[in-house]
Design a protein around this motif. Structure first.
Motif, short mmCIF file in Angstrom:
data_model
loop_
_atom_site.label_atom_id
_atom_site.label_comp_id
_atom_site.label_asym_id
_atom_site.label_seq_id
_atom_site.Cartn_x
_atom_site.Cartn_y
_atom_site.Cartn_z
N ILE A 1 0.85 -1.20 0.00
CA ILE A 1 0.00 0.00 0.00
C ILE A 1 0.88 1.25 0.00
CG2 ILE A 1 -1.61 1.35 1.42
CD1 ILE A 1 -3.09 -1.25 2.05
N GLU A 2 1.95 1.22 0.80
CA GLU A 2 2.86 2.37 0.86
C GLU A 2 3.53 2.62 -0.48
OE1 GLU A 2 5.32 1.87 4.35
OE2 GLU A 2 3.56 2.18 5.63
N LYS A 3 3.90 1.53 -1.18
CA LYS A 3 4.50 1.67 -2.51
C LYS A 3 3.50 2.29 -3.48
CE LYS A 3 8.23 -1.67 -2.89
NZ LYS A 3 8.46 -3.10 -2.91
N MET A 4 2.24 1.89 -3.36
CA MET A 4 1.19 2.45 -4.23
C MET A 4 1.03 3.95 -3.98
SD MET A 4 -1.63 -0.58 -3.96
CE MET A 4 -2.90 0.13 -5.00
N VAL A 5 1.10 4.32 -2.70
CA VAL A 5 0.98 5.74 -2.33
C VAL A 5 2.13 6.53 -2.96
CG1 VAL A 5 1.14 7.39 -0.41
CG2 VAL A 5 -0.37 5.41 -0.23
N THR A 6 3.35 5.98 -2.87
CA THR A 6 4.52 6.66 -3.44
C THR A 6 4.34 6.87 -4.95
OG1 THR A 6 5.86 5.58 -1.76
CG2 THR A 6 7.06 6.58 -3.59
N GLY A 7 3.82 5.84 -5.62
CA GLY A 7 3.57 5.95 -7.06
C GLY A 7 2.57 7.04 -7.38
N ARG A 8 1.53 7.11 -6.55
CA ARG A 8 0.50 8.12 -6.80
C ARG A 8 0.96 9.53 -6.45
NH1 ARG A 8 -5.24 5.13 -5.19
NH2 ARG A 8 -4.88 3.26 -6.43
N ILE A 9 1.92 9.63 -5.52
CA ILE A 9 2.48 10.95 -5.19
C ILE A 9 3.23 11.50 -6.41
CG2 ILE A 9 4.39 12.04 -3.89
CD1 ILE A 9 1.83 12.08 -2.29
N GLY A 10 3.88 10.61 -7.17
CA GLY A 10 4.55 11.01 -8.41
C GLY A 10 3.54 11.66 -9.35
N LYS A 11 2.36 11.05 -9.41
CA LYS A 11 1.28 11.58 -10.26
C LYS A 11 0.82 12.95 -9.74
CE LYS A 11 -0.97 10.47 -13.89
NZ LYS A 11 -0.08 10.86 -14.98
N PHE A 12 0.77 13.07 -8.42
CA PHE A 12 0.38 14.34 -7.79
C PHE A 12 1.35 15.46 -8.22
CE2 PHE A 12 1.27 17.29 -4.23
CZ PHE A 12 0.03 17.88 -4.07
N TYR A 13 2.66 15.14 -8.21
CA TYR A 13 3.66 16.13 -8.65
C TYR A 13 3.43 16.51 -10.12
CZ TYR A 13 6.55 15.18 -4.47
OH TYR A 13 7.02 15.07 -3.20
N GLU A 14 3.19 15.50 -10.94
CA GLU A 14 2.99 15.76 -12.38
C GLU A 14 1.76 16.63 -12.65
OE1 GLU A 14 2.95 12.06 -14.60
OE2 GLU A 14 4.75 11.41 -13.51
N ASN A 15 0.77 16.51 -11.78
CA ASN A 15 -0.44 17.32 -11.97
C ASN A 15 -0.32 18.72 -11.40
OD1 ASN A 15 -1.85 15.29 -13.28
ND2 ASN A 15 -2.68 14.44 -11.40
N ASN A 16 0.41 18.84 -10.29
CA ASN A 16 0.38 20.09 -9.52
C ASN A 16 1.63 20.95 -9.58
OD1 ASN A 16 -2.30 19.97 -7.93
ND2 ASN A 16 -1.45 17.91 -7.75
N LEU B 1 4.54 22.80 -11.76
CA LEU B 1 4.81 23.28 -13.11
C LEU B 1 5.95 22.52 -13.78
CD1 LEU B 1 4.57 25.40 -15.45
CD2 LEU B 1 6.24 26.76 -14.18
N LEU B 2 7.10 22.43 -13.12
CA LEU B 2 8.28 21.86 -13.77
C LEU B 2 8.17 20.36 -14.01
CD1 LEU B 2 11.13 23.93 -12.05
CD2 LEU B 2 10.02 24.33 -14.25
N GLN B 3 7.29 19.69 -13.23
CA GLN B 3 7.10 18.25 -13.43
C GLN B 3 5.95 17.95 -14.41
OE1 GLN B 3 8.12 19.30 -10.08
NE2 GLN B 3 10.05 18.63 -10.95
N VAL C 1 8.06 20.20 -18.45
CA VAL C 1 8.32 21.63 -18.66
C VAL C 1 9.79 21.94 -18.34
CG1 VAL C 1 7.77 23.96 -17.82
CG2 VAL C 1 5.93 22.32 -18.28
N GLU C 2 10.29 21.32 -17.29
CA GLU C 2 11.70 21.52 -16.88
C GLU C 2 12.66 21.09 -18.00
OE1 GLU C 2 14.05 20.89 -12.72
OE2 GLU C 2 12.78 19.22 -13.36
N GLN C 3 12.38 19.93 -18.61
CA GLN C 3 13.23 19.42 -19.71
C GLN C 3 13.13 20.34 -20.93
OE1 GLN C 3 11.37 15.59 -19.86
NE2 GLN C 3 13.07 14.53 -18.86
N TYR C 4 11.92 20.82 -21.21
CA TYR C 4 11.72 21.71 -22.35
C TYR C 4 12.57 22.98 -22.19
CZ TYR C 4 9.63 25.50 -25.05
OH TYR C 4 9.45 26.60 -25.85
N ILE C 5 12.53 23.59 -21.01
CA ILE C 5 13.30 24.83 -20.76
C ILE C 5 14.79 24.55 -20.93
CG2 ILE C 5 13.93 26.57 -19.01
CD1 ILE C 5 11.08 26.11 -17.79
N ALA C 6 15.25 23.43 -20.33
CA ALA C 6 16.67 23.09 -20.40
C ALA C 6 17.11 22.84 -21.84
CB ALA C 6 16.95 21.86 -19.54
N GLU C 7 16.28 22.16 -22.62
CA GLU C 7 16.62 21.86 -24.03
C GLU C 7 16.73 23.12 -24.86
OE1 GLU C 7 14.53 18.99 -26.31
OE2 GLU C 7 15.08 17.31 -25.00
#
Length: 310
Positions: free
Chosen positions: A235-250, A252-254, A265-271
């Motif tokens: 369950i904790e691993k599932m939460v960690t995975g979903r936190i990644g999704k939270f970052y991607e949604n909320n 800007l740079l992710q 967005v971060e990669q686009y700026i750097a490129e």
């Protein structure tokens, strides 16, 4: 609705508008939360009912959100000035006044709205306050300078939808030509206007916001019959995975870059910076949406302006 409840039919309707959940679910959640809307929203999310919590901010007041950068490109401002009707928001006199306010913020660097009102309007002998009162009398509507943010550094401004949204982004750049900064910056600002990220970067998410999100995700998984029997470490691993999704949604740079989903967005700026032979990163942003959280034709607002005119 009975007399025992510490909420009204309107609270139920508001929660429904905010979460998209059914009336009875909203009523149950408010009963459980003893009328606390924030808590009721969390209860609905934990039960997995609120698929996407809509923005609670009620877009109501008219006016414009405007953003601009100084000629040297090293100072930027985003400002919101409110009026009573959409008609006035399109009035040339009103727009000129908003631009003058923005220029005054750039050149006078006032600490807050009060200091801006006391400052001499850019390119004029009048104070901003005197100019504001003059506009209220000539235009015949309540006008109010609501808020502004001023940045120093490499700034890019973007105004969306004729002043519905104003965005200001600050970058740190090295050996990046102005046109690359402006083109890349505008793309990033448009992304902010469209997707309204809550944070710049995953490192800027406050610890309490992250803890709250983990708590909600944990409850969602435990309330799901398919997952509730799984061992705690899974369950904790599932939460960690979903936190990644939270970052991607909320954050800007992710977020996936709107024009090319293979890049963040971060990669686009750097490129873009690398192609230009330099480095560049976004360090701050502000997004104003006109009327955010304001009620339309608020009577206090009218009397407040009337008192100002007196």
């Amino acid at each position: 609705w009975g007399f025992e409840m510490n909420f009204t039919a309107k609270d139920v309707a508001d929660l429904r508008a905010k979460t998209g959940c059914g009336m009875m679910d909203c009523k149950k959640a408010l009963t459980e939360a003893e009328g606390d809307v924030e808590k009721a929203t969390e209860i609905l999310r934990e039960k997995g009912l609120a698929a996407s919590v809509k923005k609670a901010s009620r877009i109501a007041a008219e006016g414009v959100a405007y953003a601009m950068v100084s000629e040297c490109g090293k100072v930027g401002v985003v400002i919101e000035v409110n009026a009573e009707t959409d008609f006035v928001a399109k009035n040339a006199q009103f727009i000129d006044f908003v631009k003058t306010c923005a220029e005054t913020v750039i050149y006078e660097n006032p600490a807050d709205v009060e200091a801006l009102l006391a400052a001499k309007a850019h390119g004029s002998d009048m104070t901003v306050d005197a100019m504001l009162k003059d506009k209220i009398l000539t235009i015949g509507e309540n006008i109010k300078i609501r808020r502004f943010v001023r940045y120093e550094g490499d700034c890019v401004a973007y105004v969306h939808g004729g002043g519905r949204i104003g965005v200001l982004v600050r970058f740190e750049t090295e050996n990046v030509p102005a046109e690359v900064l402006n083109e890349c910056g505008k793309d990033v600002a448009m992304q902010i206007a469209a997707l309204n990220p809550a944070y710049l970067d995953k490192s800027t998410v406050p610890a309490e916001a992250l803890d709250k999100e983990k708590e909600i995700l944990m409850a969602q998984i435990q309330n799901d019959p398919k997952n509730s029997k799984k061992p705690q470490n899974i369950i904790e691993k599932m939460v960690t995975g979903r936190i990644g999704k939270f970052y991607e949604n909320n954050c800007l740079l992710q977020q996936a870059f709107v024009k090319n989903g293979d890049l963040s967005v971060e990669q686009y700026i750097a490129e873009e910076a690398k192609k230009a032979g330099g480095t560049m990163k976004a360090t701050d942003f502000v997004r104003f949406e006109k009327g955010e959280g304001l009620e339309k034709r608020n009577d206090d607002f009218a009397s407040e302006v009337a008192n100002m005119v007196k």
